[in-house]
Design an enzyme around this catalytic site. Structure first.
Site, PDB file in Angstrom:
ATOM      1  N   LYS A  27      -3.904   3.189   6.108  1.00  0.00           N
ATOM      2  CA  LYS A  27      -4.156   1.739   6.066  1.00  0.00           C
ATOM      3  C   LYS A  27      -3.031   0.994   6.777  1.00  0.00           C
ATOM      4  CE  LYS A  27      -6.420   1.087   1.576  1.00  0.00           C
ATOM      5  NZ  LYS A  27      -6.201   0.414   0.290  1.00  0.00           N
ATOM      6  N   ASP A  59      -7.780  -3.716  -0.502  1.00  0.00           N
ATOM      7  CA  ASP A  59      -8.566  -2.852  -1.368  1.00  0.00           C
ATOM      8  C   ASP A  59      -9.904  -2.653  -0.668  1.00  0.00           C
ATOM      9  OD1 ASP A  59      -8.333  -1.405  -3.968  1.00  0.00           O
ATOM     10  OD2 ASP A  59     -10.295  -2.340  -4.251  1.00  0.00           O
ATOM     11  N   THR A  77       0.850  -1.204   0.000  1.00  0.00           N
ATOM     12  CA  THR A  77       0.000   0.000   0.000  1.00  0.00           C
ATOM     13  C   THR A  77       0.871   1.233   0.000  1.00  0.00           C
ATOM     14  OG1 THR A  77      -1.797   1.154   1.138  1.00  0.00           O
ATOM     15  CG2 THR A  77      -0.154   0.126   2.534  1.00  0.00           C
ATOM     16  N   GLU A 118      -1.503  -0.297 -11.680  1.00  0.00           N
ATOM     17  CA  GLU A 118      -2.812   0.219 -12.081  1.00  0.00           C
ATOM     18  C   GLU A 118      -3.914  -0.683 -11.518  1.00  0.00           C
ATOM     19  OE1 GLU A 118      -5.418   1.369 -16.005  1.00  0.00           O
ATOM     20  OE2 GLU A 118      -3.442   0.468 -16.274  1.00  0.00           O
ATOM     21  N   HIS A 127     -14.358  -2.648   8.815  1.00  0.00           N
ATOM     22  CA  HIS A 127     -14.206  -3.562   7.689  1.00  0.00           C
ATOM     23  C   HIS A 127     -12.772  -4.104   7.621  1.00  0.00           C
ATOM     24  CE1 HIS A 127     -13.228   0.530   6.882  1.00  0.00           C
ATOM     25  NE2 HIS A 127     -12.789   0.327   5.668  1.00  0.00           N
ATOM     26  N   PHE A 144      -9.539   8.596   8.492  1.00  0.00           N
ATOM     27  CA  PHE A 144      -9.171   9.177   7.202  1.00  0.00           C
ATOM     28  C   PHE A 144     -10.349   8.999   6.227  1.00  0.00           C
ATOM     29  CE2 PHE A 144      -8.320   5.363   4.563  1.00  0.00           C
ATOM     30  CZ  PHE A 144      -8.333   4.382   5.553  1.00  0.00           C
ATOM     31  N   GLY A 145     -10.153   9.463   5.015  1.00  0.00           N
ATOM     32  CA  GLY A 145     -11.129   9.228   3.948  1.00  0.00           C
ATOM     33  C   GLY A 145     -12.545   9.646   4.337  1.00  0.00           C
ATOM     34  N   TYR A 146     -13.476   8.708   4.241  1.00  0.00           N
ATOM     35  CA  TYR A 146     -14.895   8.976   4.471  1.00  0.00           C
ATOM     36  C   TYR A 146     -15.294   8.865   5.948  1.00  0.00           C
ATOM     37  CZ  TYR A 146     -15.054   8.368  -0.589  1.00  0.00           C
ATOM     38  OH  TYR A 146     -14.827   8.488  -1.940  1.00  0.00           O
ATOM     39  N   ASP A 147     -14.348   8.631   6.832  1.00  0.00           N
ATOM     40  CA  ASP A 147     -14.693   8.433   8.255  1.00  0.00           C
ATOM     41  C   ASP A 147     -15.536   9.572   8.844  1.00  0.00           C
ATOM     42  OD1 ASP A 147     -13.562   5.944   8.477  1.00  0.00           O
ATOM     43  OD2 ASP A 147     -11.645   6.663   9.251  1.00  0.00           O
TER      44      ASP A 147
HETATM   45  P1  ITT Z   1      -3.526   1.781  -1.784  1.00  0.00           P
HETATM   46  O1  ITT Z   1      -4.234   1.369  -3.063  1.00  0.00           O
HETATM   47  O2  ITT Z   1      -2.128   2.248  -1.994  1.00  0.00           O
HETATM   48  O3  ITT Z   1      -3.627   0.726  -0.704  1.00  0.00           O
HETATM   49  P2  ITT Z   1      -5.688   3.725  -1.670  1.00  0.00           P
HETATM   50  O4  ITT Z   1      -6.091   4.786  -0.691  1.00  0.00           O
HETATM   51  O5  ITT Z   1      -5.586   4.121  -3.123  1.00  0.00           O
HETATM   52  O6  ITT Z   1      -4.323   3.066  -1.169  1.00  0.00           O
HETATM   53  P3  ITT Z   1      -7.925   1.971  -2.302  1.00  0.00           P
HETATM   54  O7  ITT Z   1      -7.683   1.994  -3.764  1.00  0.00           O
HETATM   55  O8  ITT Z   1      -8.273   0.658  -1.634  1.00  0.00           O
HETATM   56  O9  ITT Z   1      -6.685   2.518  -1.492  1.00  0.00           O
HETATM   57  O10 ITT Z   1      -9.064   3.037  -1.977  1.00  0.00           O
HETATM   58  C1  ITT Z   1      -9.744   2.977  -0.797  1.00  0.00           C
HETATM   59  C2  ITT Z   1     -10.407   4.321  -0.534  1.00  0.00           C
HETATM   60  O11 ITT Z   1     -11.632   4.061   0.189  1.00  0.00           O
HETATM   61  C3  ITT Z   1      -9.546   5.172   0.392  1.00  0.00           C
HETATM   62  O12 ITT Z   1      -8.695   6.038  -0.319  1.00  0.00           O
HETATM   63  C4  ITT Z   1     -10.609   5.913   1.206  1.00  0.00           C
HETATM   64  O13 ITT Z   1     -11.068   7.046   0.497  1.00  0.00           O
HETATM   65  C5  ITT Z   1     -11.736   4.903   1.295  1.00  0.00           C
HETATM   66  N1  ITT Z   1     -11.603   4.099   2.528  1.00  0.00           N
HETATM   67  C6  ITT Z   1     -11.161   2.813   2.646  1.00  0.00           C
HETATM   68  N2  ITT Z   1     -11.113   2.440   3.926  1.00  0.00           N
HETATM   69  C7  ITT Z   1     -11.525   3.498   4.645  1.00  0.00           C
HETATM   70  C8  ITT Z   1     -11.675   3.731   6.026  1.00  0.00           C
HETATM   71  O14 ITT Z   1     -11.341   2.818   6.913  1.00  0.00           O
HETATM   72  N3  ITT Z   1     -12.117   4.929   6.396  1.00  0.00           N
HETATM   73  C9  ITT Z   1     -12.430   5.879   5.503  1.00  0.00           C
HETATM   74  N4  ITT Z   1     -12.297   5.755   4.183  1.00  0.00           N
HETATM   75  C10 ITT Z   1     -11.849   4.559   3.745  1.00  0.00           C
END
Ligand code: ITT
Length: 190
Positions: free
Chosen positions: A14, A71, A9, A42, A175, A149-152
């Site tokens: 993550k 993923d 990753t 990719e 998850h 992070f992300g959508y949390d």
């Molecule tokens: P890698 O592919 O390098 O592992 P990435 O961030 O690109 O990193 P993904 O392609 O799996 O990973 O995309 C997952 C996205 O989903 C991530 O960037 C977040 O926006 C969201 N996501 C996944 N798990 C999450 C979590 O625990 N909390 C919040 N958002 C999450």
């Protein structure tokens, strides 16, 4: 169990969560960079499992050590499962919550259910395996909390967002926590 895994990753959050979840189980996680694999394959699969395998295989082929990849993404029922496998590409980093809130602004409370999904792929010299985890919640009406992070900040579990949970609280129900615990159970049988 005393085992070392490389995690394929480039997402530092993550990696941190995988370390938090697996360390108490006796599994040490090293990043792909620490293992000498500087790649970003990719992700052209159409499922979490396909993309997890693409990432795990790309790094395994370089490091030749037991490797995992995650993923994951957010599946919103009112959006027919979107953004799903495209969660990382839904909006520029840091803007995903605002964009989702805007897209959901007319969706009533009883149709705001969603789930986080995670597939962990595992590869070693003998085996290839995937494990899934999910976490059901709802999309809130505003961003709340600064953890995670992300959508949390918009993903509600009960009356708090995931970004309002402590790291331990999130990992216990997430998850990623579920998929990594399944991985642990699998590795325990090997
Ligand atoms: P890698 O592919 O390098 O592992 P990435 O961030 O690109 O990193 P993904 O392609 O799996 O990973 O995309 C997952 C996205 O989903 C991530 O960037 C977040 O926006 C969201 N996501 C996944 N798990 C999450 C979590 O625990 N909390 C919040 N958002 C999450």
């Amino acid at each position: 169990m005393n085992k070392k895994l490389v995690m394929a990753t480039n997402n530092a959050n993550k990696l941190r969560e995988a370390r938090e979840i697996l360390a108490p189980l006796g599994i040490e996680v090293i990043s792909q960079r620490e293992a000498g694999a500087d790649c970003e394959p990719e992700e052209n699969g159409t499922t979490f499992a396909e993309n997890a395998m693409i990432k795990a295989k790309a790094v395994y082929d370089i490091v030749k050590l037991p490797t995992i990849a995650d993923d994951s993404g957010l599946c919103v029922n009112a959006l027919d499962g979107r953004p799903g496998v495209y969660s990382a590409r839904y909006a520029p980093k840091g803007q995903e919550c605002q964009k989702l809130l805007e897209e959901m602004k007319d969706v009533p409370d009883d149709r705001r259910t969603a789930s986080f999904q995670c597939t962990i792929a595992y590869i070693d010299e003998n085996e290839v395996k995937t494990m899934n985890g999910g976490c059901i919640g709802r999309i809130g009406h505003e961003m709340r909390g600064t953890n995670g992070f992300g959508y949390d900040p918009v993903f509600m579990v009960g009356d708090r967002t995931m970004a309002e949970l402590t790291a331990d609280e999130k990992n216990a129900i997430s998850h990623r926590g579920a998929a990594l615990k399944a991985l642990f159970d699998y590795l325990s049988t090997k």
